[in-house]
Design an enzyme around this catalytic site. Sequence first.
Site, PDB file in Angstrom:
ATOM      1  N   SER A 115      34.083   5.344  15.801  1.00  0.00           N
ATOM      2  CA  SER A 115      34.825   6.582  15.563  1.00  0.00           C
ATOM      3  C   SER A 115      35.848   6.730  16.688  1.00  0.00           C
ATOM      4  O   SER A 115      35.777   7.631  17.506  1.00  0.00           O
ATOM      5  CB  SER A 115      33.877   7.778  15.509  1.00  0.00           C
ATOM      6  OG  SER A 115      33.244   7.986  16.749  1.00  0.00           O
ATOM      7  N   HIS A 134      28.225   6.601  12.244  1.00  0.00           N
ATOM      8  CA  HIS A 134      27.244   5.658  12.791  1.00  0.00           C
ATOM      9  C   HIS A 134      26.045   5.454  11.880  1.00  0.00           C
ATOM     10  O   HIS A 134      25.075   4.803  12.248  1.00  0.00           O
ATOM     11  CB  HIS A 134      26.759   6.126  14.172  1.00  0.00           C
ATOM     12  CG  HIS A 134      27.845   6.116  15.202  1.00  0.00           C
ATOM     13  ND1 HIS A 134      27.744   6.732  16.425  1.00  0.00           N
ATOM     14  CD2 HIS A 134      29.090   5.568  15.180  1.00  0.00           C
ATOM     15  CE1 HIS A 134      28.861   6.558  17.109  1.00  0.00           C
ATOM     16  NE2 HIS A 134      29.693   5.855  16.380  1.00  0.00           N
ATOM     17  N   GLU A 145      26.071  12.737  16.371  1.00  0.00           N
ATOM     18  CA  GLU A 145      25.033  12.468  17.361  1.00  0.00           C
ATOM     19  C   GLU A 145      24.257  13.737  17.698  1.00  0.00           C
ATOM     20  O   GLU A 145      24.850  14.789  17.933  1.00  0.00           O
ATOM     21  CB  GLU A 145      25.674  11.908  18.642  1.00  0.00           C
ATOM     22  CG  GLU A 145      26.517  10.679  18.360  1.00  0.00           C
ATOM     23  CD  GLU A 145      27.313  10.165  19.555  1.00  0.00           C
ATOM     24  OE1 GLU A 145      27.006  10.547  20.711  1.00  0.00           O
ATOM     25  OE2 GLU A 145      28.249   9.386  19.327  1.00  0.00           O
ATOM     26  N   GLU A 178      23.426   3.508  17.339  1.00  0.00           N
ATOM     27  CA  GLU A 178      23.112   3.780  18.745  1.00  0.00           C
ATOM     28  C   GLU A 178      21.613   3.936  18.990  1.00  0.00           C
ATOM     29  O   GLU A 178      21.185   4.509  19.992  1.00  0.00           O
ATOM     30  CB  GLU A 178      23.898   5.011  19.221  1.00  0.00           C
ATOM     31  CG  GLU A 178      25.405   4.750  19.142  1.00  0.00           C
ATOM     32  CD  GLU A 178      26.251   5.852  19.776  1.00  0.00           C
ATOM     33  OE1 GLU A 178      25.719   6.933  20.076  1.00  0.00           O
ATOM     34  OE2 GLU A 178      27.460   5.599  19.956  1.00  0.00           O
ATOM     35  N   ASP A 188      27.213  15.573  19.493  1.00  0.00           N
ATOM     36  CA  ASP A 188      28.577  15.055  19.384  1.00  0.00           C
ATOM     37  C   ASP A 188      28.947  15.185  17.915  1.00  0.00           C
ATOM     38  O   ASP A 188      28.475  14.404  17.084  1.00  0.00           O
ATOM     39  CB  ASP A 188      28.680  13.598  19.852  1.00  0.00           C
ATOM     40  CG  ASP A 188      30.104  13.066  19.694  1.00  0.00           C
ATOM     41  OD1 ASP A 188      30.996  13.843  19.286  1.00  0.00           O
ATOM     42  OD2 ASP A 188      30.330  11.869  19.983  1.00  0.00           O
ATOM     43  N   GLU A 220      30.183  18.029  21.907  1.00  0.00           N
ATOM     44  CA  GLU A 220      31.319  17.122  22.097  1.00  0.00           C
ATOM     45  C   GLU A 220      32.167  17.094  20.829  1.00  0.00           C
ATOM     46  O   GLU A 220      31.639  17.156  19.716  1.00  0.00           O
ATOM     47  CB  GLU A 220      30.746  15.731  22.403  1.00  0.00           C
ATOM     48  CG  GLU A 220      31.777  14.626  22.593  1.00  0.00           C
ATOM     49  CD  GLU A 220      31.092  13.295  22.860  1.00  0.00           C
ATOM     50  OE1 GLU A 220      29.993  13.281  23.453  1.00  0.00           O
ATOM     51  OE2 GLU A 220      31.632  12.256  22.450  1.00  0.00           O
ATOM     52  N   ASP A 271      36.201  14.091  23.822  1.00  0.00           N
ATOM     53  CA  ASP A 271      36.102  12.621  23.725  1.00  0.00           C
ATOM     54  C   ASP A 271      37.390  12.103  23.077  1.00  0.00           C
ATOM     55  O   ASP A 271      38.333  11.716  23.773  1.00  0.00           O
ATOM     56  CB  ASP A 271      34.852  12.259  22.921  1.00  0.00           C
ATOM     57  CG  ASP A 271      34.770  10.776  22.575  1.00  0.00           C
ATOM     58  OD1 ASP A 271      35.509   9.976  23.163  1.00  0.00           O
ATOM     59  OD2 ASP A 271      33.956  10.396  21.692  1.00  0.00           O
ATOM     60  N   LYS A 295      34.876   7.046  28.869  1.00  0.00           N
ATOM     61  CA  LYS A 295      34.674   5.747  28.241  1.00  0.00           C
ATOM     62  C   LYS A 295      35.708   4.788  28.817  1.00  0.00           C
ATOM     63  O   LYS A 295      36.909   4.949  28.568  1.00  0.00           O
ATOM     64  CB  LYS A 295      34.873   5.858  26.729  1.00  0.00           C
ATOM     65  CG  LYS A 295      33.761   6.619  25.994  1.00  0.00           C
ATOM     66  CD  LYS A 295      34.180   6.891  24.564  1.00  0.00           C
ATOM     67  CE  LYS A 295      33.016   7.274  23.670  1.00  0.00           C
ATOM     68  NZ  LYS A 295      33.474   7.744  22.342  1.00  0.00           N
ATOM     69  N   HIS A 340      28.721   5.212  26.824  1.00  0.00           N
ATOM     70  CA  HIS A 340      28.810   3.915  26.159  1.00  0.00           C
ATOM     71  C   HIS A 340      29.743   4.030  24.945  1.00  0.00           C
ATOM     72  O   HIS A 340      30.325   5.086  24.708  1.00  0.00           O
ATOM     73  CB  HIS A 340      27.406   3.496  25.677  1.00  0.00           C
ATOM     74  CG  HIS A 340      26.859   4.424  24.624  1.00  0.00           C
ATOM     75  ND1 HIS A 340      25.863   4.071  23.749  1.00  0.00           N
ATOM     76  CD2 HIS A 340      27.174   5.710  24.296  1.00  0.00           C
ATOM     77  CE1 HIS A 340      25.582   5.074  22.947  1.00  0.00           C
ATOM     78  NE2 HIS A 340      26.360   6.086  23.257  1.00  0.00           N
ATOM     79  N   ARG A 341      29.853   2.953  24.147  1.00  0.00           N
ATOM     80  CA  ARG A 341      30.472   2.997  22.826  1.00  0.00           C
ATOM     81  C   ARG A 341      29.401   2.649  21.796  1.00  0.00           C
ATOM     82  O   ARG A 341      28.351   2.122  22.141  1.00  0.00           O
ATOM     83  CB  ARG A 341      31.628   1.976  22.712  1.00  0.00           C
ATOM     84  CG  ARG A 341      32.792   2.180  23.639  1.00  0.00           C
ATOM     85  CD  ARG A 341      33.368   3.580  23.643  1.00  0.00           C
ATOM     86  NE  ARG A 341      33.839   4.090  22.379  1.00  0.00           N
ATOM     87  CZ  ARG A 341      35.104   4.272  22.035  1.00  0.00           C
ATOM     88  NH1 ARG A 341      36.054   3.938  22.892  1.00  0.00           N
ATOM     89  NH2 ARG A 341      35.434   4.789  20.871  1.00  0.00           N
ATOM     90  N   SER A 342      29.714   2.909  20.539  1.00  0.00           N
ATOM     91  CA  SER A 342      28.714   2.572  19.507  1.00  0.00           C
ATOM     92  C   SER A 342      28.550   1.058  19.372  1.00  0.00           C
ATOM     93  O   SER A 342      27.476   0.576  19.025  1.00  0.00           O
ATOM     94  CB  SER A 342      29.084   3.204  18.171  1.00  0.00           C
ATOM     95  OG  SER A 342      30.401   2.878  17.807  1.00  0.00           O
ATOM     96  N   LYS A 397      25.536   9.392  28.510  1.00  0.00           N
ATOM     97  CA  LYS A 397      24.968   9.167  27.178  1.00  0.00           C
ATOM     98  C   LYS A 397      25.123   7.684  26.879  1.00  0.00           C
ATOM     99  O   LYS A 397      26.214   7.119  26.974  1.00  0.00           O
ATOM    100  CB  LYS A 397      25.629  10.042  26.112  1.00  0.00           C
ATOM    101  CG  LYS A 397      27.073   9.729  25.761  1.00  0.00           C
ATOM    102  CD  LYS A 397      27.425  10.363  24.419  1.00  0.00           C
ATOM    103  CE  LYS A 397      28.778   9.940  23.925  1.00  0.00           C
ATOM    104  NZ  LYS A 397      29.109  10.410  22.586  1.00  0.00           N
TER     105      LYS A 397
END
Length: 424
Positions: free
Chosen positions: A40, A153, A162, A203, A240, A281, A308, A333, A361-363, A384
């Site tokens: 995303s 995700h 999330e 994730e 999120d 988020e 984000d 990120k 992190h990233r997915s 996270k």
Amino acid sequence: LIEAVGAREILDSRGNPTVEVEVLLDDGTVQRAAVPSGASTGAFEAYELRDDDKSRYSGKGVLKAVAAVVDELGPAIEGVEASEQRIIDSILIETDGTENKSRTGANAILGVSLAVAKAAADSADLPLFRYLGGPNAHLLPVPALNVINGGAHADTGVDIQEFFLVPLGAETFAEAMRWGTETYHVLKGELKAGGFATGLGDEGGFAPDLPSNRGALDFLLAAIEKAGYKPGTDIAVGLDVAATEFYSDGAYHFEGKDWSAAELTKYYEELLANYPLVTIEDALSEDDWDGWKALTDDIGSKVQLVGDDLFVTNPARLADGIKRGVANSLLVKVNQIGTLSETLDAVGLATRSGYTSMMSHRSGETEDTFIADLAVAVNCGQIKTGAPARSERIAKYNQLLRIEEELGDAAEFAGRSAYPRFTG
Ligand code: PGA
Ligand code: ZN
């Protein structure tokens, strides 16, 4: 001095190609870094260069980025002192020559930037967090464990991307991980008992096809209590929303209806009144500055509002947001902006402006644990990096467990202080 820079195509946690860079110093030090990738992604992120050659990995190969490291970026920094991170990062940016790092690729540039930092740390015989953060790096972040995955995700009808467990009442990072992980296991049992699937999303969180977004929060609260913890006091929750994903033609397409920003803001207000929510988020879309401003004026004093897709770890976009009084927290990120130095600039600006920062992190991830060290280095107090499941997520949490042990008496767990706006 940097003697040579190499690169290769490896695979990330979704089985997509990504860039790994290796840096050799003249003292024999070798270190490598791997680059993550989002699903995303924000429209304003630095450019991730993919080959677009449909005969390999459906066009997702990164051989062009690998070649850019080997042929251009590497040679441009050979002979430079590895500890000159800012100089190196500016050489990388100049060599690319574009505004959004699209020519050589932000994935190529970031791999070099991070591998250089790791090599410099190793050469100085320092742990990465100490090298990056200096003598004051000591704050262990509160983990935001993404235990229910929806949105982009997971293949379910849950719109919010999330749902976090935030064990901010713990005394140590290790205790926070235990509380969160125990609750994660209880949550699995509760979902199963309710007849929902317990397969995992990108994730590591469960991806049940729940009838509503509130339903996911109800499951979280039930699991926290059943695991023996007090909601809000021991373990809070967070979201999120990733609202950019369901925003189009001027409306938010959420739970089967069209919502305005004001209507969604009302919805968040109600959630705040009913759940121990510490962080939301991307509550609104990356373009919706007016909606964001009204949202921040409305609930920004009571809850952390994280940008984000809105800020994309970009110091210029963050500065704009700060000037407008939009959001009160920065998601960090490294691959959204593409160099370590610019990432540190963004965190520094956030901190000076009274904005909190959450490392992320990233997915699509790898076994690389750079962000764990970076979170402690900048003392941001929040991270996270997914559910307590799947090794590309756990690798970061495990690295933080090691850092906490290594710091010993000097370690401090950020706990509730990481969330200054939370009163629940
Ligand atoms: P992404 O998701 O890595 O797929 O962008 C993470 C997030 O939105 O925070
Ligand atoms: Zn996000």
